[in-house]
Scaffold this active site. Sequence first.
Site, PDB file in Angstrom:
ATOM      1  N   GLU A  61       1.984  59.000   4.502  1.00 13.63           N
ATOM      2  CA  GLU A  61       2.824  58.391   5.530  1.00 13.63           C
ATOM      3  C   GLU A  61       4.039  57.697   4.900  1.00 13.63           C
ATOM      4  O   GLU A  61       3.907  56.942   3.927  1.00 13.63           O
ATOM      5  CB  GLU A  61       1.988  57.381   6.312  1.00 13.63           C
ATOM      6  CG  GLU A  61       2.708  56.670   7.429  1.00 13.63           C
ATOM      7  CD  GLU A  61       1.789  55.767   8.248  1.00 13.63           C
ATOM      8  OE1 GLU A  61       2.239  55.270   9.291  1.00 13.63           O
ATOM      9  OE2 GLU A  61       0.616  55.570   7.835  1.00 13.63           O
ATOM     10  N   LYS A  86       4.571  59.884  15.049  1.00 11.86           N
ATOM     11  CA  LYS A  86       3.306  59.163  15.227  1.00 11.86           C
ATOM     12  C   LYS A  86       3.172  58.666  16.664  1.00 11.86           C
ATOM     13  O   LYS A  86       4.099  58.068  17.220  1.00 11.86           O
ATOM     14  CB  LYS A  86       3.275  57.990  14.232  1.00 11.86           C
ATOM     15  CG  LYS A  86       1.965  57.239  14.133  1.00 11.86           C
ATOM     16  CD  LYS A  86       2.077  56.198  13.008  1.00 11.86           C
ATOM     17  CE  LYS A  86       0.788  55.447  12.768  1.00 11.86           C
ATOM     18  NZ  LYS A  86       0.915  54.501  11.629  1.00 11.86           N
ATOM     19  N   CYS A 129      -2.081  58.730  10.369  1.00 11.88           N
ATOM     20  CA  CYS A 129      -2.898  57.520  10.220  1.00 11.88           C
ATOM     21  C   CYS A 129      -3.543  57.013  11.507  1.00 11.88           C
ATOM     22  O   CYS A 129      -4.594  57.483  11.907  1.00 11.88           O
ATOM     23  CB  CYS A 129      -2.055  56.423   9.552  1.00 11.88           C
ATOM     24  SG  CYS A 129      -3.042  55.136   8.735  1.00 11.88           S
TER      25      CYS A 129
END
Length: 547
Positions: free
Chosen positions: A44, A121, A157
């Site tokens: 990330e 994300k 994540c």
Amino acid sequence: MPALRLAMAQINPTVGDLAGNSTQILEKVQQAQDLGSNLVLFPELALTGYPIEDLALSQDFLNDSGKALEALTKELAKRGQGHIRVVVGHPALAKSPTSWAIGQNCASLIFDGKVQASYAKHHLPNYSVFDEYRVFVPGDQLLTFEIDGLRFATVICEDIWQSGGPVSQIASHNVDLTLVLNGSPFERSKTDTRFELVSDLASKQSTAVAYVNLVGGQDDLVFDGNSFLIDAGGKEIARAKQFDTDLLVVEIESKNSIKPVTESTKTQTDLAQVWNALVLGVRDYVRKNGFKSVVLGLSGGIDSAVCASIAVDAIGAKNVFGVSLPSKYSSDHSLSDAALLAKNTGLVYSTEPIEPYVEQFVEKLKLQGLAAENLQARIRAVVLMAKSNTDGHLLLSTGNKTELAVGYSTIYGDAAGGYAPIKDVEKTLVWDLARYRNELATKQGITPPIPETSISKPPSAELRPDQLDQDSLPDYAVLDRILELHIEQRMSESEIIAQGLDATTVESVIRLVSISEWKRRQSAIGPRITKLAFGRERRLPITRWSK
């Protein structure tokens, strides 16, 4: 058709160092190519470092990040690596900004000299150490792509920590392998939590999962790497190193047929993980902020001994400057223990008696009692900061989490410093770490760094005759238990007492925690190793009513 090779590149970026981080990415792609990889996965925000915090609100920073991504894409093609698919994390300007955020936390697929597709994300964490909902715009589309008949999905994540969103679409897209880019900070026992989470994803979405994590220190966060891959049946296939950069390569025939190409690493023991997290935190804070050395006071006690040993492991003995600062209350064994620690570790050692300065202040200001005691700690800080300013050392603060919790330190004295290696380490764990480090040295056939007497003797601030910590505080085993229940488990006073602990002691400890917030707010940052550290994730008012 030969099996596809995936390389999981565990790198240690520096926030904002776009050129340096790009160089790390290019080096890992080259290593991956040398091992026959078709696909390389990075963590990330690998291009910018993580977390970027309010840099995500800067249009200039996001524009620079976009230019760096474009330059990286061109450089890969120039090097003849355009045929390798590279998935890299980076921030980007959002097409539809909100009233409070203009950027997105993205992962882009680079191939054939250009960015082929990007993913933003979806789940933006807004708890613990995370503040992404305030600085990013969420995405809502799953990214999938195909290589040689295998289908891949890309998520980031927190997307796998929460239900719903693009992750819930993985099974319906017949994904063989889900690529998860992570910036997941270390904390004790988190290895098991991550594995359970990824196993659940594999089971529910019928997919193999590649979990690649950052490594390195970033302010108070430590990223432990520990990247791993499991097949669709939940079996671990490969695992990368902890607390070090690595390249993990696997060969994939199907979601249930994956084998390692490079060597895997076993997860370290709990104490080894904590020690190495602290070492990495110190090393990267020193290195990434341009320091070459550190200075700290050596009292002969356990806290400064452990901090010094961490620093020596982090940056080498010749770069660690330990100073003994005795007063008239310093015992002979404290002086000898400090000297022995210096001898055992090889750090640079000097002695600066403070009594001449203390006498002048006491006489001029007519000090006595607590003011005279705290004066000693503050003079020590003046001497250490003078050495810091003169020689460019970073001053390390040696206080532990227990002391910080109850305010058992002198503000602008022993609390002074630019970085606090054991800020999130309770006192009983400090002793455990000292024993661990000595046992490790013994196994390696070298001299244990920490004098046994520093471990075994009763702790004392030595600011007055015959002073011991337990004159003012409960037994540390009891104190740490109360603090763990109150701070990390967020139990109330009545709930803690119900655990069988003495009511008067519990009430006293909680009061000390409450009235010490003003000290904690001014303390140096230090590496986080627990679920709840003093810092960005625990914000309480200083001014408030208390019993």
